[in-house]
Scaffold this motif. Structure first.
Motif, PDB file in Angstrom:
ATOM      1  N   ARG A  94       0.663  -1.219  -0.001  1.00  0.00           N
ATOM      2  CA  ARG A  94      -0.059  -0.085  -0.024  1.00  0.00           C
ATOM      3  C   ARG A  94       0.815   1.299   0.094  1.00  0.00           C
ATOM      4  O   ARG A  94       0.328   2.314   0.287  1.00  0.00           O
ATOM      5  N   GLY A  95       1.972   1.071  -0.093  1.00  0.00           N
ATOM      6  CA  GLY A  95       3.159   2.216  -0.230  1.00  0.00           C
ATOM      7  C   GLY A  95       3.965   2.340   1.157  1.00  0.00           C
ATOM      8  O   GLY A  95       4.816   2.827   1.132  1.00  0.00           O
ATOM      9  N   SER A  96       3.310   2.225   2.199  1.00  0.00           N
ATOM     10  CA  SER A  96       3.797   2.004   3.440  1.00  0.00           C
ATOM     11  C   SER A  96       4.709   1.241   3.677  1.00  0.00           C
ATOM     12  O   SER A  96       4.342   0.047   3.349  1.00  0.00           O
ATOM     13  N   PRO A  97       5.480   1.130   4.433  1.00  0.00           N
ATOM     14  CA  PRO A  97       6.573   0.208   4.974  1.00  0.00           C
ATOM     15  C   PRO A  97       5.824  -0.709   6.026  1.00  0.00           C
ATOM     16  O   PRO A  97       4.859  -0.021   6.501  1.00  0.00           O
ATOM     17  N   VAL A  98       6.071  -1.977   5.985  1.00  0.00           N
ATOM     18  CA  VAL A  98       5.686  -2.751   7.093  1.00  0.00           C
ATOM     19  C   VAL A  98       6.825  -3.195   8.169  1.00  0.00           C
ATOM     20  O   VAL A  98       7.849  -3.626   7.743  1.00  0.00           O
TER      21      VAL A  98
END
Lengths: 250, 250, 250, 250, 250, 250, 250, 250
Positions: free
Chosen positions: G74-78
């Motif tokens: 989704r674009g954000s890091p996890v």
């Protein structure tokens, strides 16, 4: 069995008035304490000049007064810790020379024996609210011949105040650190000096200080070596130990 | 700023190569530690001969080995406490002179400097299970120049064993008491001698000993004065403090 | 000082080979324990037939084996509690007669002396998971001459099972109640019988049983009088005390 | 259902005035207690002469007075523990024979039945502040027919005082040890005698004594076998248990 | 004494084959349980269809298997909680119909009796790590005839997820909330619905969650009324209680 | 936004006095609660007849009086728990109909709405000192339409008293058990009945009861299923939950 | 209900295709979340660029992998915290871009969105054993756009090391202090700087450090203002909060 | 050593009136603080306008008055927290401008310096009983130039009240959450906003709230990131930290 009694029995044996078996039996059955009192209590003479100490808490004023009366007059001073004004009044009724140290909550009955005095103990506090416990420590050390230096209000929140006292700290032979809340002062002081540090956690604080638990755990877990801890608010224990250590090598 | 650098600057000022304002600015801006390192760490020389100490627990074998390597070779011995065999293997890989004390769980890298030795420390244990902690205390004291006397297995359940050691106890200048469970030994010893007692609660026991809590509270609440307590299983801290006290007055 | 040595000295005195003063000095300076060993340990003969007991936890198999070896062969049985299979192997290596009670986690080395046996102890458990602790209690009591009755799995969640055992409970002279979780069994039993109840909290349970804390507090706060509590999982202590009480009046 | 009622019904059945089914139904539906009261409460006669006991704490003076009134007059004495002067006043208003033991904080209403008296219980205290709890224990034991010996102020900080009392200790059949702070006294006494020790931790102390927790844990973890512990400050429980044990074998 | 036995005796009495006194004596002496079993255990029939439950923790696989074997075959299902794979293997060896629910750590032996089923229980979890405890609760409720709705992963950190489930929550008759860490979910849910909430704290979390203590205290101190709490990780207890409540009024 | 306001806006839209965009914006920006109040608070109507409840502890008499004044007069009764006489005086000054239940420490302002009453709740206490908490529970249940049965003083130390009440216990639909000390009563009752048990630990006791901790842990660790626990001394919470459960299925 | 759906309904109303009453009913019954999801979750856009975070502890490798898979992309890091190598292997199986930070015990799945970076966070540790927690904090802050400065091993036992870092400390906008044992570092740092201090107690230490309790209490009781504390070992929480604060005013 | 003194010495050196060696010696021996005071306390100017703060608890009224007198008159306001009316009277006797905030239990002596004011702090409470702590927080923040918004009585038991305040919450730059009991409010708020949350547990509650422990643990274990916690009832610490954070980026 006092020495004179024992001597009498041994002389009876030598005179033949007592058999070896009877004396052996007598020695085994004779009340234990009379002989051992002297043997076990060898350390008492070493404590000459040390105060007789009574923990006031949990005793009635009358009990305190009568214990003090029985202890006083042997040359040593008598110290009552954790004592209130009412207990002092009871003591003063029977020992007019008694002095009440209200900040320390302690009663002193001065001793007659001159004390050998040695400097070297320094009592350090983190904040104003630690003063009662520090007073108890200082009074105890003084009564044991180690009148302490005092450095107050040098908690680590303002490190410059502590560092400003470093020369005095470095001169101490034993340092008593009295601090509540997180009691970081003990670790910081022990990291700065080479003298042993006796740490007294105080019940100063609120909430999660848990009546001194935070300070106690902090001191027990000091990351600096050379720290030993006494009970929460136990100024007496710290002053006693500091004086004991200070007199070593004398 | 080392002393030689500071001297150079002051000489520049005296020669007129530097203005007062520049030197003032220089003093204020210069990296803090360089000056203070020397000032604050005055106590380091006093500790000459004391071991450099590393707490092994929570560090990886590699971390321990590289810390030991950086500390060793300055003359003082290096001591790693709470270290397992694997950590020792890592240390021995870089420091072949390293010795593993398996009972104490400690690694020793001997120092080159000759130690001034002073007797006077005695390490007492309540039972066999307290030995690892006592070994740690004894090793620490020895590395600090106070090779201790040892009195083992004199727990208060068999009081005669303790009383049988009283002459040796009375000769001690500082006593380290290592005990678990109810740790009554600290109170009993402190009541029998006039030397300061450094008490080490151990996690020996089960159930409501709560991994040494019973011993810790027992020692903190000793009814005999002259007892200070270190952390549970902290043989190192007790040995360090005992040696520190023992060297006083020397 | 053994009795024979003392006798010799006294005879020297009687013969005039020793002065009273020398003997007095000798008595005072002689190593303490030798005399006191006998004096203080008067209770040892009373314990004849009682097992020598070693707490296995915290000791290495080798330490256990060598302690057992030194204790065995004096007539009394030797009991090692909280011992694992590995420790048993070490003991069996030196004491082939040793028996491992795996449920109790205990090692028994039978004694040669015939035991006077008295019935009257009953060991009651709340549930199956309490059995190891109950086994330890039962084994201890048996080795002390009080082979116990056993009533198992009578926890208060099924009160009828307990009530069904009431006749056997009422015949007991001393009852050991072994229970974990809320340990209500101790209160209920003590309310039903007139015999003293020795309560053993166990670490059975999970979560807020806190390794036996819930059971310990429950037993300490029993609303029925006549209950005394030993440490969590301390089957040995309960069996010992129960046998001690059971042998009274004999 | 009293025995006479039951007999009457059975006779009705035998006379044919009652069917088997009706009696079966009657037996099942009849209020439970009337039958079971007798069955379950078999132990009550065994307690003849034992006091009826009321815990005063948490009850209002009026509640205490009315409970005492309902218990008194059955021959046995009535004992109210943890009761203050105000509660005594309320009791004395309805039971003029009531006696207030102010140190123990207990109210006694003497019974009419003569007590069978047996010596054998000894109550030992560590210090003066333990006296209220010891008084409660002693009063309870006395009301149960076991008027105890008393040995006071023999805390382990001055071991010679305890050792001086050893002959009296060795004569005891059951020993109640009342001590606060680290409560080492229980372990030391249990190591010196062969009688069972009922240990009462007291809330004497401050700071890390945690209102008796240090003493409680110390006693639960006694390294000497033969110690069982009751609740903090529970002099009643200890006195009750000691008397219960003391009467065994009689 | 079974009813038929008692009937037989009463008929003997009526026939004159037994005297009243003999029957009275018989009634008093007959093993207690046989009569009381029936009386006290009146509630057992009410529980028809409820599972027989065994707490696996603290029992050996063999013990579990033999307990299960003795319980199974009476119509009701058998449930073993806190059981590992090894215990299941032992059970499956004797009860091939046994099913292992590995996430719940529970063994099910299906019963033969058809269960009356009633919907109305909903089991809600805060996060994925709470699932094992929720599974235990759900399995228990299902075996008791209340197969639950499940709402997962609705912790309060993302309140919208919880609010999105509100219609399903409002339809529940009883809600089991399974949550660890601060367990705020219980309070929030109880504030949103009018059904009773059975709260299960879990040991999910680390550090100051203290193995579920934070969740336990949070749930006990819920600011919303209508919450009752079971032991940490006690999914069984919550599922049992929820099913018990759900079946009320049926 | 009340329903009538929303209806007015929707009618404006339908009349063309408001555009869709304006209404959308209006809906989104309108203070949240006004719409959600109705949505979220769906359960409020279900609680009709339930009292409005205020926890008195921690609030000043003036705060309590003004909160009560704002809550009263809506038909439902108002209940203030943990309130002292002074708070009652303040409330009575503004609400003359207020009643003070001094044993429960609770203030009741009767409601005007007739309550639907359902029997089925039984409140059981272990001893006299548990009465204040039981009164709070009973009052709460009564104000919620479930006036409870009361069974007092059936602590497990005298099991026959409890067993004598079994018929009444078995008739209950929900049982509130109020007990302090070891609180074994909850386990015993839950083992005897099939109704759900709401357990209230009380702070009754002393020493190691730790202000109700022993009772709390005991109840959480009940070996009988079907027990859920509320906060220590939380009679209100138990009465509320019991009434909530009791009204189910109606 | 999405906005477009709501718009459609409002237009139906305006067109007369829907009555006001029907729309009112519809609004009230429509699934709650659909509207509120948008309303409540307003803050989500503000968090753009913040990592999605999963607490690994208590979840199986498979659970972690599937949660990560659903969050990634989704674009954000996890970020997965408290994760072991096995969990990483499971994640790497489905997300080959995943990186394992073994010292921190954390898994990172890099995001595609460019992060706005702001300096200003400094992470300080007391000792080497605090590094894992500090790594977790630093990684979290970096993933949130605040790559931190690092100052290691500046525990207060060697105050000169800390003072040598003061210039760097004074430049920080937010300071994360990671320390175990007595954690005095937090107080000392907060007393030296004017930036807010986020304190992370670590479970480093042994004995009476009680797995970080000593550090936690020490930090909570800091005598210097400007300190807030997160859970023991919660590096993630501290890094998150520090980054959150650091981004303020941007 | 003030700068002017140091300048004078350097000028003496430059003039040749002082040797380099003497100056070096002088620098090393000169009282430490005078130089370091300036260096270490660099942060003090940054705090301009911040109040001088005194913790009243544990200090006598006289001590407080004299500390306040010594701090006042430097431009900054003085704040005394945890102070009672008696302490205020003592302060007002010497500082007539002093104001007593009785709900907060705080004394304010206004400063002369104009404060730069920045909005952005919001103080939220769970219930009425949390107000005193919230007042302390609000007063502190106001004295530091961040007069806070206030949102009261939005505990999670009535979630709609909290949600109704969401617009105001979302506007805050820093949020102080003040809550007792289970303190779920902190988690819920942190899950709803993107501002950092400073959580203050309060000692509101009873029983197992353990004087704020439940709230403290709840806040430390918040499942929502972005929460940091201060000591129980430490409104001052939270207000201070919130103002510190709020002023960042200005």
């Amino acid at each position: 069995m006092t020495t004179s009694e024992l001597r009498r029995r041994l002389e009876e044996l030598r005179r033949g008035d007592l058999s070896v078996d009877d004396l052996l039996k007598y020695l085994r059955d004779y009340p234990y304490e009379d002989l051992d009192f002297a043997k076990i209590d060898h350390h008492r003479p070493l404590r000459t000049g040390f105060p007789e100490v009574v923990l006031g808490r949990g005793k009635s004023p009358q009990q305190i007064a009568s214990i003090v009366q029985s202890l006083a007059g042997r040359g040593s001073p008598v110290l009552v810790t954790k004592a209130d004004q009412e207990s002092f009044n009871a003591v003063a009724g029977v020992m007019p020379a008694a002095i009440y140290h209200s900040l320390a909550g302690a009663i002193e009955v001065p001793g007659e024996n001159p004390l050998t005095v040695r400097e070297g103990v320094t009592v350090v506090t983190g904040g104003t609210a630690d003063l009662p416990v520090a007073e108890e420590a200082a009074l105890t050390a003084r009564l044991m011949g180690s009148p302490p230096e005092r450095i107050n209000d040098v908690g680590v929140a303002g490190l410059h105040r502590l560092l400003a006292s470093m020369d005095r700290l470095r001169e101490a032979r034993v340092i008593v650190v009295v601090a509540g809340m997180e009691a970081a002062l003990a670790s910081v002081v022990a990291g700065l000096v080479s003298a042993p540090v006796v740490a007294v956690p105080t019940s100063v604080g609120y909430g999660a200080s848990y009546e001194g638990l935070s300070a106690l755990l902090g001191m027990l877990n000091s990351c600096a070596p050379g720290v030993a801890t006494v009970n929460i608010d136990n100024g007496f224990g710290a002053g006693y130990l500091a004086a004991q250590i200070n007199k070593m090598g004398k």
